[in-house]
Design a protein around this motif. Structure first.
Motif, PDB file in Angstrom:
ATOM      1  N   PHE A 374       0.832  -1.198   0.000  1.00 23.14           N
ATOM      2  CA  PHE A 374       0.000   0.000   0.000  1.00 23.14           C
ATOM      3  C   PHE A 374       0.870   1.253   0.000  1.00 23.14           C
ATOM      4  O   PHE A 374       2.023   1.229   0.430  1.00 23.14           O
ATOM      5  N   HIS A 385      -9.717   4.504   8.770  1.00 20.72           N
ATOM      6  CA  HIS A 385     -10.264   4.783   7.445  1.00 20.72           C
ATOM      7  C   HIS A 385     -11.764   5.026   7.463  1.00 20.72           C
ATOM      8  O   HIS A 385     -12.314   5.530   6.510  1.00 20.72           O
ATOM      9  N   ARG A 391     -13.935   9.533   5.171  1.00 25.51           N
ATOM     10  CA  ARG A 391     -14.955   8.766   4.478  1.00 25.51           C
ATOM     11  C   ARG A 391     -16.206   9.605   4.315  1.00 25.51           C
ATOM     12  O   ARG A 391     -16.774  10.075   5.299  1.00 25.51           O
ATOM     13  N   PHE A 394     -21.685   7.220   0.874  1.00 27.17           N
ATOM     14  CA  PHE A 394     -21.496   5.972   0.128  1.00 27.17           C
ATOM     15  C   PHE A 394     -20.094   5.401   0.354  1.00 27.17           C
ATOM     16  O   PHE A 394     -19.504   4.817  -0.540  1.00 27.17           O
ATOM     17  N   SER A 395     -19.559   5.661   1.534  1.00 30.36           N
ATOM     18  CA  SER A 395     -18.216   5.207   1.931  1.00 30.36           C
ATOM     19  C   SER A 395     -17.154   5.528   0.889  1.00 30.36           C
ATOM     20  O   SER A 395     -16.199   4.779   0.713  1.00 30.36           O
ATOM     21  N   ILE A 396     -17.321   6.664   0.224  1.00 32.51           N
ATOM     22  CA  ILE A 396     -16.299   7.094  -0.731  1.00 32.51           C
ATOM     23  C   ILE A 396     -15.143   7.735   0.030  1.00 32.51           C
ATOM     24  O   ILE A 396     -15.353   8.534   0.942  1.00 32.51           O
ATOM     25  N   LEU A 397     -13.927   7.338  -0.338  1.00 34.58           N
ATOM     26  CA  LEU A 397     -12.744   7.864   0.357  1.00 34.58           C
ATOM     27  C   LEU A 397     -12.477   9.303  -0.094  1.00 34.58           C
ATOM     28  O   LEU A 397     -12.515   9.596  -1.283  1.00 34.58           O
ATOM     29  N   TRP A 399      -9.922  11.340  -0.833  1.00 30.83           N
ATOM     30  CA  TRP A 399      -8.466  11.284  -1.048  1.00 30.83           C
ATOM     31  C   TRP A 399      -7.801  12.618  -0.770  1.00 30.83           C
ATOM     32  O   TRP A 399      -6.669  12.667  -0.306  1.00 30.83           O
TER      33      TRP A 399
ATOM     34  N   TRP B 222     -10.664   1.449  -5.365  1.00 34.18           N
ATOM     35  CA  TRP B 222      -9.686   2.495  -5.054  1.00 34.18           C
ATOM     36  C   TRP B 222     -10.290   3.779  -4.508  1.00 34.18           C
ATOM     37  O   TRP B 222      -9.561   4.674  -4.125  1.00 34.18           O
ATOM     38  N   HIS B 223     -11.614   3.852  -4.489  1.00 30.60           N
ATOM     39  CA  HIS B 223     -12.197   5.109  -4.002  1.00 30.60           C
ATOM     40  C   HIS B 223     -13.252   4.937  -2.928  1.00 30.60           C
ATOM     41  O   HIS B 223     -13.969   5.882  -2.621  1.00 30.60           O
ATOM     42  N   THR B 224     -13.378   3.742  -2.376  1.00 33.41           N
ATOM     43  CA  THR B 224     -14.309   3.593  -1.254  1.00 33.41           C
ATOM     44  C   THR B 224     -13.617   2.830  -0.127  1.00 33.41           C
ATOM     45  O   THR B 224     -12.646   2.116  -0.359  1.00 33.41           O
ATOM     46  N   THR B 225     -14.130   3.012   1.070  1.00 34.29           N
ATOM     47  CA  THR B 225     -13.548   2.285   2.197  1.00 34.29           C
ATOM     48  C   THR B 225     -13.785   0.791   2.037  1.00 34.29           C
ATOM     49  O   THR B 225     -12.970  -0.016   2.462  1.00 34.29           O
ATOM     50  N   THR B 226     -14.905   0.430   1.414  1.00 35.06           N
ATOM     51  CA  THR B 226     -15.186  -0.996   1.204  1.00 35.06           C
ATOM     52  C   THR B 226     -14.058  -1.642   0.410  1.00 35.06           C
ATOM     53  O   THR B 226     -13.521  -2.687   0.791  1.00 35.06           O
ATOM     54  N   TYR B 228     -11.099  -0.421  -0.068  1.00 33.38           N
ATOM     55  CA  TYR B 228      -9.860  -0.275   0.700  1.00 33.38           C
ATOM     56  C   TYR B 228      -9.701  -1.448   1.665  1.00 33.38           C
ATOM     57  O   TYR B 228      -8.645  -2.072   1.740  1.00 33.38           O
ATOM     58  N   GLU B 229     -10.789  -1.755   2.362  1.00 35.12           N
ATOM     59  CA  GLU B 229     -10.738  -2.864   3.329  1.00 35.12           C
ATOM     60  C   GLU B 229     -10.489  -4.183   2.606  1.00 35.12           C
ATOM     61  O   GLU B 229      -9.734  -5.028   3.065  1.00 35.12           O
ATOM     62  N   ARG B 231      -8.946  -4.687  -0.254  1.00 32.58           N
ATOM     63  CA  ARG B 231      -7.561  -4.814  -0.727  1.00 32.58           C
ATOM     64  C   ARG B 231      -6.608  -5.049   0.442  1.00 32.58           C
ATOM     65  O   ARG B 231      -5.670  -5.829   0.352  1.00 32.58           O
TER      66      ARG B 231
END
Lengths: 532, 386
Positions: A374, A385, A391, A394-397, A399, B222-226, B228-229, B231
Motif C-alpha cells: 500500500f 479509514h 470517508r 457511500f463510503s467514498i474515500l 483522497w 480504489w475510491h471507497t472504504t469498502t 480499501y478494506e 484490498r
C-alpha cells in the motif's frame, strides 16, 4: 578448570574463527566472533534476543554460510553447504521448534532423517538401533505411536534421539528447556552430563541463568553480535553473568546525542506517579494462551495511570506479545478482566477498542503495522479509514483530505518519503515506524500500547520516537511500553514490570533496580539478594 | 571495514533484485504477450506455415476494420466480466476458480426471463438482476464453506463448476428447451435483447454492461472504504485485522461481487449474442464453454486491474476473432487451435515471475548454483597459492 576434563591445547573439536555474518538486509548479526569447542564439555551460550546466539549455531551447524571468517577442525577448514554435510561431519542441532512429522512414529521420524532419494526404508533396522540407543542413553520414548500423540518433552527426546542416532560429536540445543516441565529439565540435564562424560561436546543456548550455571562447564556470553565473555562456570557469579548479558550503561544513547544536535536526552525521566489519579488501563488476573496452546500470560494484574509510562521488560517470548495482543483485540484471552476507563476490552473487536481511545504500535511493524504494498496514504488511514474525516457518503474515500493528513504527518513526524503515494515498502525502517507512530498518535488516544517501538531503528529515529512517547506522557496519556531493550525501559518508564514465563517477577520504580538485579529477574532468578 | 564492505555488497544485490522484480507491470504483460506470439510463431514455422502471413491474417481479422473490431469487442464482452470475478477475489486474497460455473448459472437465469413479458428496458434490467443474483448465490456456497468450515475455495469452486455445468446442460436440454428446436433453449424475447451496436456484426450494447461494471469495480476498489478494506485484507490479513477490518466480511463480499460479475457475463452472452439469443444445449454449451477459464487468463494479463482487464480482454477477444480469419487465409490456413496455443504460451510466460516467487526452492537452487560457481572460481587461485 579442574572439574572440566581439561582439554589439551590442540584437542579442540571445532573452532570458529572471527566469524562475521551480515544478513542480506544489512543486519550485522555477528561481529568477529571466535569460539573453540572441545570434547568433554558443555558450553552455555547466553545472550539476549538478537545477540547472535542462533546465528552462531546456525553457522556451526551448516545452516548458514558466514559472511567472513571460517570454521576449522583439526582436520582443516570446514565449510558445510547443507545441514546434512554438518550431520555427516558429526554436528547435530535440536531446534526450538521441532522438525518432526506429526503423523509418523518416532522410529519413522528417525528413519526419515537417514533418507536419501530412492534409498530403501530400513525401518526394522532403525527400530533395533533405536532400542539399543535408548538403552544406552536412558532416553525412553514409545516408538510405535505417532509423535503428535506424545508430550512435548517426549517429542524433544525424539529429536535428541534423531541427532544421537547419527552418532554426532557436537550436539547443539536451542532453548531446549522452554517447553519442558522441571522434572523433564532434570532428566535432560542428566542426559547431557552423561553425553559429556562419554566425550561429546554440547552447546546449550539459553537465557536462563540458573540452568546455565547448573549444567554447563563454560559459559560464552554474546551481546549484539559480539562475544563479550567466555568464562568457566565455576568462576562465574550470577551477577557477573547478568551484567555481561545486558551490558553496560547506555553507550548508544550517548552516541546519539553526539550525533544529533538534540538537547540531552532525558535520562532518568521517571517521576513518581500520583496513584490516586485515574487508572486508565486496568488489568486483573489476565491469563492467555499462546499459539501453541500453552499458557503464555499467567495471571497478570496491573494498572496504568494517566500520565505514566508503564514499562514491561524481559527476554522476548515470555508472554509480552500475547499480553499486548490480548489488550488490543488480536487475541482472545482465557480469563481475566481488562478495561479502559471502565469499558471492557477483552475479546472485543480491534475496531471497538480503537473507539475507546487505544493506539497500538505493534511489535511486528512489517506484518501487523503496515500493508507494505500500500502507499503511504493508504497506510496512514489503516484503522481510522472509517473516520468522517476520510470517508464521505457511500463510503467514498476523501483522497484530498487523506493526502493532506499524510502531508501533515510527514511534516510533524519527520517521515522522509517521496510523497503520499510512495509505497510503504520503499521507506526505510525508521520512516516506516514513524509512519506507524504518527498514525497511531494522530488518533489522539487515551492509551498507547507501544510494543518494541524502537527495535531495529537507527539512533535518530529511535530517539525521536522515545521523545514523542514522553510528550504523550506529558499530555496525560497512559502508556504501556513493552520492550526487550532494557536501557529503553529503565530510562523511560515510570514503573517497570519484569516479565518471565508469563508472570511479572517484580513491579517497581526503575530507581529501585540496577542492571544486575534486572538481569537476574529476566533470567528467572528470584532470590532476593541485595546487591550493593 | 569488512562489515561495511559486506553491507555495501548486500545493498548492491538488493538493488539488482529490485530492478528485476520491479519491472513495470504493463511491460511485464507486454513481454508475456510477445513471448506467447513468439512461441506460436516457432510452432507454426515447425509445422510448415508462414508465421508472418498467419499473424498478418490474425491482426487483420482482429483489428483490421470496424467489422473486425466489433467482433473482437463482442468476444471481449464476457471475458471482461469473468476476469473481474477472478480479480476481485484475488484482490481480497481468495482464489476463485468458479467464474465458469457462476457464469453458466447466470446464463440459465437469464434464459428464464423468457417466461414473462415486460416492457423493454425494464426487461433488460430484470434479466441482468436475475443473472447477477443467481451468479452471486452460486458463489456464496463455496464462500460460506471456506469461512465456516475452512474448505479450500479452490477445490470447492472447481467442483461447483462441474455441478453448474451439468445442471445447466440438463436445464438447457430438458427444461428450458425450445419446443421447436431441440438443440437450443428458448430465445430471449425481443424486449430483453441488447440491441446491436454496429450493424451486421454481433457486437451488442452488452459491452457497455461489461465496461460499466469494470469501471464500477475500479471505483469501488480504489475510491471507497469498502474496496480499501477488501484490498488490505487481501494483501495482508493480519495487518487488516489489526486495522479493525473484519476480514471474513471482506472475503464474503469479494465472492458476492465476483459472482455478480460472472452472472452478468452469462447474461451478456445470452441476451446480447445474435443470431439466436439462446443457449445451445447440443454440443455441450459451446457458447459458454471456457469463457470463465479464459477470464482467468485475461485477469492475469490485465494484472488484476479493471482497466488492464479491459485492454487484455480486447486482446484475447481479438485473438479469438482473428483466429477464425487466420484459418481461412488463402495459401496459409493455420488451424484455429494455434490461437489457443498462443494464449497458453502467454499465460505461461505471465506466470514465470509468479512461479519463481511461488517456489522458493527454485530461487534457492539458483542461488546455490551461483554460489558454487563463485566458489569454484574463487578457490582456484587460493589453491595455487597454498
Amino acid at each position: 578448570m579442574s572439574e572440566v576434563k581439561a582439554p589439551s591445547e590442540n584437542g579442540f573439536f571445532l573452532r570458529a574463527e572471527r566469524i562475521t555474518k551480515v544478513y542480506s538486509d544489512g543486519t550485522v548479526a555477528l561481529k568477529e566472533a571466535s569460539l573453540e569447542i572441545h570434547p568433554h564439555e558443555i558450553i552455555g551460550l547466553l545472550g539476549e534476543n538478537g545477540a547472535g546466539k542462533t546465528t552462531l549455531t546456525k553457522i556451526l551447524s551448516g545452516l548458514l554460510p558466514p559472511t567472513r571468517g571460517r570454521v576449522i577442525s583439526p582436520k582443516g577448514a570446514v565449510r558445510f553447504s547443507s545441514p546434512r554435510e554438518a550431520f555427516d561431519f558429526g554436528i547435530g542441532m535440536v531446534h526450538q521448534h521441532f522438525a518432526l512429522v506429526g503423523m509418523f512414529t518416532a522410529a519413522e521420524n528417525v528413519a526419515l532423517s537417514f533418507e536419501r532419494p530412492f534409498s530403501r526404508l530400513q525401518l526394522t533396522k532403525t527400530i533395533e538401533d533405536l532400542e539399543a540407543l535408548m538403552e544406552e542413553s536412558g532416553l525412553q520414548v514409545p516408538l510405535d505411536v505417532p509423535v503428535e500423540k506424545l508430550s512435548v518433552g517426549e517429542q524433544q527426546r525424539v529429536e535428541v534421539l534423531k541427532v544421537l542416532s547419527r552418532d554426532v560429536d557436537l550436539l547443539i540445543l536451542d532453548e531446549p528447556t522452554s517447553v519442558l516441565t522441571p522434572l523433564e529439565v532434570d532428566e535432560l540435564f542428566s542426559l547431557l552430563r552423561r553425553l559429556r562424560d562419554a566425550g561429546k561436546s554440547i552447546i546449550l543456548i539459553t537465557h536462563k541463568l540458573k540452568e546455565v550455571q547448573d549444567v554447563t562447564d563454560r559459559i560464552v556470553i554474546l551481546r549484539q553480535g559480539e562475544i563479550v565473555g567466555d568464562v568457566q562456570t565455576a568462576e562465574a557469579t550470577t551477577e557477573r553473568l547478568a551484567q555481561l548479558m545486558v551490558g553496560h550503561a547506555m553507550k548508544q544513547e550517548v552516541d546519539a546525542v553526539e550525533l544529533s544536535d538534540h538537547e540531552l536526552p532525558v535520562r532518568k525521566t521517571h517521576k513518581a506517579v500520583d496513584r490516586s489519579g485515574r487508572s486508565i488501563l486496568h488489568v486483573e488476573n489476565l491469563t492467555a494462551r499462546g499459539n501453541t496452546r500453552d499458557i503464555a500470560v499467567d495471571d497478570v494484574s496491573f494498572d496504568v495511570y494517566a500520565g505514566e509510562i508503564f514499562g514491561i521488560a524481559g527476554v522476548e517470548g515470555n508472554g509480552q506479545s500475547e499480553l499486548v495482543e490480548s489488550l488490543t483485540g488480536l487475541r482472545v484471552p482465557t480469563s481475566g478482566i481488562a478495561t479502559i476507563n471502565g469499558a471492557n476490552i477483552l475479546g472485543v473487536d480491534p475496531r471497538q477498542i480503537y473507539r475507546l481511545g487505544v493506539a497500538h504500535i505493534p511489535e511486528d511493524r512489517l506484518e501487523l503495522g503496515l500493508v507494505l504494498p500500500f502507499t503511504l496514504a493508504e497506510n496512514a488511514i489503516l484503522g481510522v479509514h472509517r473516520w468522517k474525516e476520510f470517508r464521505g457518503a457511500f463510503s467514498i474515500l476523501k483522497w484530498r483530505s487523506i493526502n493532506q493528513h499524510v502531508r501533515e504527518l510527514m511534516d510533524r513526524f519527520e517521515i522522509r518519503a517521496a510523497g503520499p503515494n510512495a509505497p510503504a515498502k520503499s521507506l526505510s525502517g525508521g520512516n516506516q515506524q514513524k509512519l506507524i507512530v504518527g498514525r497511531e498518535l494522530a488518533k489522539d488516544p487515551a492509551v498507547i500500547v507501544a510494543a518494541q517501538p524502537t527495535r531495529g531503528l537507527d539512533i535518530g529515529s529511535a530517539y525521536y520516537i522515545r521523545q514523542t512517547l514522553l510528550d504523550m506522557r506529558g499530555k496525560g496519556r497512559a502508556i504501556l511500553l513493552v520492550s526487550a531493550d532494557l536501557d529503553e525501559v529503565l530510562a523511560y518508564a515510570d514503573r517497570v514490570a519484569i516479565m518471565y514465563e508469563g508472570k511479572f517477577m517484580e513491579v517497581c520504580s526503575p530507581d529501585e533496580l540496577n542492571r544486575e538485579r534486572v538481569g537476574m529477574l529476566m533470567g528467572g532468578v528470584t532470590a532476593a539478594r541485595e546487591i550493593a | 571495514m569488512s562489515i561495511k564492505e559486506a553491507q555495501q555488497q548486500s545493498r548492491l544485490l538488493r538493488g539488482i533484485h529490485r530492478t528485476l522484480t520491479g519491472l513495470h507491470p504493463v511491460l511485464e504483460s507486454l513481454i508475456a504477450a510477445l513471448v506467447g506470439l513468439l512461441v506460436g510463431a516457432i510452432l507454426m514455422y515447425t509445422w510448415g506455415f508462414d508465421p508472418w502471413k498467419a499473424y498478418f491474417a490474425l491482426i487483420q481479422g482482429a483489428y483490421g476494420g470496424s467489422y473486425e473490431w466489433a467482433s473482437s469487442l463482442s468476444r471481449a464482452t464476457p471475458l471482461i466480466l469473468t476476469a473481474l470475478t477472478f480479480s476481485i477475489c484475488l484482490r481480497a486474497g481468495m482464489f476463485n476458480i468458479g467464474a465458469e460455473g457462476q457464469m453458466y448459472m447466470g446464463a440459465i437465469a437469464a434464459v428464464c426471463i423468457t417466461y414473462f413479458t415486460l416492457p423493454p428496458g425494464l426487461h433488460h434490467i430484470v434479466g441482468l438482476i436475475f443473472a447477477a443474483t443467481v451468479g452471486a448465490a452460486w458463489s456464496l456456497v463455496p464462500a460460506a464453506l471456506k469461512l465456516m468450515r475452512g474448505v479450500s475455495e479452490v477445490i470447492s469452486t472447481i467442483m461447483f463448476n462441474w455441478i453448474a455445468r451439468w445442471m445447466a446442460l440438463y436445464l438447457a436440454i430438458y427444461v428450458l428447451v425450445d419446443p421447436m428446436r431441440a438443440e437450443k433453449t428458448l430465445s430471449i424475447p425481443l424486449t430483453a435483447r441488447f440491441p446491436i451496436l454496429v450493424p451486421r456484426t454481433d457486437l451488442s450494447y452488452g459491452i457497455f454492461v461489461s465496461i460499466a461494471f469494470a469501471l464500477f469495480i475500479y471505483f469501488l476498489l480504489w475510491h471507497t472504504t469498502t474496496g480499501y478494506e477488501l484490498r488490505a485484507a487481501g494483501l495482508n490479513p493480519s495487518a487488516a485485522r489489526y486495522g479493525g477490518i473484519r476480514t471474513k466480511r471482506t472475503m464474503f463480499l469479494s465472492f458476492i461481487l465476483g459472482g455478480i460479475a460472472a452472472g452478468l457475463a452469462g447474461a451478456t452472452i445470452v441476451m446480447g449474442l445474435p443470431p439466436t439469443y439462446a443457449i445451445y444445449g447440443g454440443g455441450g454449451l459451446p457458447q459458454l464453454l471456457n469463457m470463465g477459464f479464459d477470464g482467468m487468463a485475461v485477469a492475469m494479463v490485465g494484472r488484476n486491474h479493471p482497466i488492464g482487464i479491459i485492454v487484455a480482454a480486447i486482446f484475447f477477444g481479438g485473438l479469438n476473432a482473428g483466429g477464425r480469419v487466420m484459418q481461412f487465409y488463402g495459401s496459409n490456413p493455420v488451424p484455429l487451435e494455434m490461437v489457443r496455443v498462443v494464449m497458453g504460451a502467454i499465460v505461461l510466460a505471465m506466470s514465470i515471475p509468479e512461479l519463481i516467487r511461488l517456489f522458493p526452492m527454485a530461487k534457492k537452487g539458483g542461488q546455490n548454483l551461483i554460489r558454487s560457481l563463485r566458489r569454484t572460481t574463487r578457490s582456484a587461485p587460493e589453491e595455487e597459492s597454498a
